[in-house]
Scaffold this active site. Structure first.
Site, PDB file in Angstrom:
ATOM      1  N   TYR A   1     -20.601  18.276 -29.116  1.00 15.94           N
ATOM      2  CA  TYR A   1     -21.009  19.683 -29.069  1.00 15.94           C
ATOM      3  C   TYR A   1     -21.287  20.113 -27.631  1.00 15.94           C
ATOM      4  CZ  TYR A   1     -23.555  23.973 -30.255  1.00 15.94           C
ATOM      5  OH  TYR A   1     -23.973  25.270 -30.354  1.00 15.94           O
TER       6      TYR A   1
ATOM      7  N   ALA B   1     -17.630  31.161 -34.173  1.00 12.25           N
ATOM      8  CA  ALA B   1     -17.626  29.984 -35.051  1.00 12.25           C
ATOM      9  C   ALA B   1     -18.062  28.780 -34.232  1.00 12.25           C
ATOM     10  CB  ALA B   1     -16.241  29.763 -35.637  1.00 12.25           C
ATOM     11  N   GLY B   2     -18.861  27.932 -34.802  1.00 10.06           N
ATOM     12  CA  GLY B   2     -19.288  26.752 -34.060  1.00 10.06           C
ATOM     13  C   GLY B   2     -20.127  25.830 -34.918  1.00 10.06           C
TER      14      GLY B   2
ATOM     15  N   PRO C   1     -27.062  31.068 -26.185  1.00 12.74           N
ATOM     16  CA  PRO C   1     -28.352  30.986 -26.880  1.00 12.74           C
ATOM     17  C   PRO C   1     -28.826  29.544 -26.999  1.00 12.74           C
ATOM     18  CG  PRO C   1     -26.586  31.347 -28.459  1.00 12.74           C
ATOM     19  CD  PRO C   1     -25.970  31.439 -27.083  1.00 12.74           C
ATOM     20  N   GLY C   2     -30.131  29.392 -27.063  1.00 14.68           N
ATOM     21  CA  GLY C   2     -30.720  28.101 -27.385  1.00 14.68           C
ATOM     22  C   GLY C   2     -30.924  28.036 -28.883  1.00 14.68           C
TER      23      GLY C   2
END
Length: 176
Positions: free
Chosen positions: A103, A30-31, A133-134
């Site tokens: 973030y 989750a983000g 990940p980007g």
């Protein structure tokens, strides 16, 4: 088994624990964040982003990892971000007001928690990793991933392509 839950709400986290049963592999995925100027972001908004990206994964580890330790086997995979390892280079996002201080801070923190737990839990058979990940194409970022941004990101990536969701899924499966 699908259990709807808001991982930032303690009652929901407890519900997950009671309904999920035995968990051998925990993927904290989750983000999210909000683009807001770092110098004017409200503390409430700052905390929401940290709660989702840092506090919730830590709390889920507190709930689900102790039984893994008791069984001497488990996996924790925290989905962090490349932004948890680098600064916010606005030149990579032409035309966007790329301001995500909360973030970035949360994902740096998640990497720190991952490193801490990895060293602490490895002797007990629990492997803890994070993925970074980007930006990759998704419904969530479709409006932000303009042609200019896409080109700049590809130019700064050694493989000269953006990642895909299958890349992330394959890495999760490998670590599990």
């Amino acid at each position: 088994l699908v259990i709807a839950a808001d991982v930032t709400v303690e009652a929901d986290a407890q519900c997950l624990k009671s309904e999920a049963g035995r968990i051998d592999i925990l993927v904290n995925n989750a983000g999210g964040g909000q683009m807001q100027p770092w110098d004017t972001v409200a503390q409430e908004d700052w905390r929401k982003v940290l709660t989702l990206n840092l506090d919730a994964p830590f709390r889920l580890c507190q709930l689900f990892v102790p039984p893994m330790v008791e069984r001497s086997w488990g996996r924790v995979i925290n989905v962090a971000s490349v932004y948890g390892s680098v600064g916010g280079d606005v030149s990579r996002y032409p035309g966007l007001d790329w301001d995500l201080a909360s973030y970035f801070a949360a994902k740096h923190g998640l990497n720190g928690v991952t490193h801490y737990l990895a060293a602490r839990l490895a002797p007990h058979g629990v492997c803890v990793n994070s993925l970074a990940p980007g930006m990759f194409p998704s419904e969530h970022n479709a409006k932000r991933l303009t042609d200019a941004v896409r080109e700049r990101l590809i130019d700064g990536t050694p493989m000269k392509r953006l990642g895909e969701s299958d890349d992330l899924k394959a890495a999760v499966v490998f670590l599990a």
